[in-house]
Motif scaffolding. Structure first.
Motif, short mmCIF file in Angstrom:
data_model
loop_
_atom_site.label_atom_id
_atom_site.label_comp_id
_atom_site.label_asym_id
_atom_site.label_seq_id
_atom_site.Cartn_x
_atom_site.Cartn_y
_atom_site.Cartn_z
N ARG A 17 -9.82 -0.73 -4.53
CA ARG A 17 -9.55 -1.64 -5.66
C ARG A 17 -10.66 -2.68 -5.78
N ALA A 63 -6.44 1.48 -0.20
CA ALA A 63 -6.13 1.06 -1.56
C ALA A 63 -6.80 -0.26 -1.90
N TRP A 81 -6.87 7.99 -4.51
CA TRP A 81 -7.33 6.64 -4.82
C TRP A 81 -8.72 6.65 -5.46
N SER A 123 0.60 2.70 -7.84
CA SER A 123 0.04 4.04 -7.67
C SER A 123 1.00 5.13 -8.11
N ARG A 134 -7.90 7.46 -8.99
CA ARG A 134 -7.24 6.34 -9.67
C ARG A 134 -8.24 5.28 -10.12
#
Length: 549
Positions: free
Chosen positions: A361, A357, A33, A507, A36
């Protein structure tokens, strides 16, 4: 006569310790994460801090909580000193965190992914000691507020953002680095800050940046040994924000008196105090009469850190449960091989990753808020949603994780009792659950662009018909204004779950997304360990298991 040594039993079937494990290296979801959301440029820093956290800082966390801070109101000669003494382990934890920029990284190194990287560092730190996170959070979150007053910012921010920790009780001019605390609530008002009674009297000129003397009390003062405090008081123009230092410009003690320390459920390493202002010198920050508005960006950042803290506590509880069940034998079989236990552990892993997550985010949105209006609106709404939901889920998850260890998870030699005691504070501090739900309703009513930003991110559900149907149902629910306050908790829960589902779907990890959508949006039960049949449970467990070398 021969000596007989009576041995009652041989010690077997004990779980090997996790001592020394690199908390970043063993956490595959965290690594993915962070990557990402473009924080992987800090991977070396995260590796280094993960090594510290799982080793010497883990031990320091236990010591800091076993030796709580002590208040000394007077010295041995009878002089009033209002000094809170901390165990050396507390200072060790603070020094490590400050030297690695956990209190300042996005401000001192503004670049893409800086909030993500800093959130990941705090995620590691909170797993081993959450009490020190309080002064770190407030020092981090004060920067936008102090920046509103240029002359105050010029004097304080270089020291706020410095990576040198100095716990001495001396004027800030004698330090390279300082920490900032908060003192907002009063006993008669609590969350209702407009019920405050503390008064601010101008010494000379009035208005922003000018000096005032404060008279009143604060029911909660977090981290009372900070070098200065952001606080609220009524001036002639209304409720205003002030920066109150521990020392006056001449180096003498400011008129801030610590009445007592709170005896809290958890958060033992951190001191929380009741204080009085008896003509304490402070300077106004921001527009007079707009104290709450001046503080709102700081409040948003501290609420975000509550999300980080709860996510971190869940991850450490999950790590302990997975590690225990991978080694403990029950009935001649490894505990983690029983299907019932696999259901529980996989469910915990899903919850932990969904919390991470959503947290990262939001960090990504904070990184982009200055250049993307949609991301700014998303951050505004997602902060309240995430603070409500993630902080609510943490105590339940940690309690279930402790149960996985049986009696061993209930004794203080395990970290689980401390994690459990820590969990409720993130829900309570900076606005409890109802306050967050009301904040969501306020944002939806006054800033409709926040909802547009949320639904732009949800889109059509990523092509998943179940998620698409949930999004449409959510739109219909939001279009109905009837009994909004009564329905607020359920509405915010739906917003959180739908958002988490979309993040997991995007994801690219199909097993995680499928398990979350089916269990949270459809067939799951009301307690952990009720995942529906047919999921790739083994994949979920392997993904979240501590990746030990």
């Amino acid at each position: 006569m021969p000596t007989v040594i009576a041995e009652t039993h041989e010690v077997t079937n004990q779980v090997p310790p996790l001592d020394g494990a690199n908390l970043y290296r063993i956490d595959l979801p965290l690594q993915e994460w962070v990557r990402r959301f473009h924080g992987d440029w800090a991977s070396d820093r995260l590796e280094a801090y993960g090594e510290l956290a799982g080793g010497p800082l883990m031990a320091a966390g236990f010591l800091a909580n076993q030796n709580r801070p002590l208040l000394r109101t007077h010295d041995r000669f009878g002089h009033r000193i209002d000094q809170v003494d901390f165990h050396p382990a507390y200072h060790e934890l603070m020094r490590a965190a400050v030297s690695h920029g956990l209190h300042s990284l996005p401000w001192s190194e503004p670049r893409a992914g800086a909030h993500v990287a800093r959130a990941a560092l705090m995620y590691l730190h909170n797993q081993i000691e959450a009490g020190t996170a309080c002064p770190l959070t407030m020092t981090f979150a004060c920067v936008p507020t102090l920046s509103r007053q240029p002359e105050i910012a010029a004097r304080w921010l270089p020291r706020v953002m410095a990576t040198e920790y100095d716990p001495r009780n001396v004027p800030m001019e004698k330090k390279a680095g300082v920490t900032i605390g908060m003192a907002m609530t009063e006993k008669q008002g609590g969350t209702d800050l407009r019920a405050n009674t503390t008064r601010a009297s101008a010494i000379g000129a009035t208005g922003p940046g000018q000096a005032y003397e404060l008279l009143g009390h604060k029911w909660f003062c977090s981290a009372p040994m900070s070098d200065a405090f952001l606080t609220l008081a009524y001036s002639d123009g209304g409720l205003s924000c002030f920066l109150l230092p521990r020392h006056r410009p001449d180096g003498s003690r400011n008129a801030l008196y610590i009445q007592r320390l709170k005896d809290k459920l958890g958060n033992w390493s951190n001191a929380s105090a009741e204080v009085e202002y008896r003509g304490a010198l402070a300077k106004m920050v921001g527009e007079e009469g707009r104290g709450l508005a001046v503080l709102m960006e700081m409040v948003g950042l501290t609420r975000f850190d509550c999300m980080i803290g709860s996510s971190a506590l869940m991850r450490q509880a999950l790590t302990q449960a997975l590690h225990h069940c991978a080694h403990r034998l029950v009935g001649g079989q490894v505990l983690g091989e029983y299907h019932l236990m696999q259901n529980v552990l996989a469910d915990l892993a899903l919850e932990s990753e969904a919390a991470l997550a959503l947290t990262l985010r939001l960090a990504r949105a904070m990184d982009r808020a200055g250049e993307d209006e949609g991301e700014r609106h998303f951050a505004r709404l997602a902060t309240a949603i995430g603070k409500y939901w993630i902080c609510k889920r943490a105590p339940t998850l940690i309690g279930e994780a402790a149960e996985c260890l049986g009696g061993a998870g209930y004794v203080e030699e395990s970290i689980l009792p401390r994690l459990y005691r820590e969990a409720p504070v993130n829900s309570i501090w900076e606005g409890s659950g109802n306050v967050q739900c009301l904040d969501v309703l306020r944002a939806l009513g006054k800033e409709p662009a926040t909802l547009d930003a949320l639904f732009d991110g949800l889109g059509d559900g990523g092509g998943d018909p179940r998620l698409r149907a949930r999004i449409e149902a959510l739109k219909a629910e939001l279009a109905d204004p009837g009994e909004a306050h009564y329905r607020a908790r359920r509405l915010v829960e739906e917003l959180a779950l739908t958002l988490q589902a979309r993040l997991l779907l995007d994801s690219g990890n199909g097993a995680v997304a499928e398990a979350f959508i089916r269990s949270r949006l459809g067939e799951g039960g009301r307690v952990f360990g009720t995942l529906p049949r047919g999921l790739a449970v083994e994949v979920l467990l392997e993904r979240s298991a501590p990746q030990l070398e």
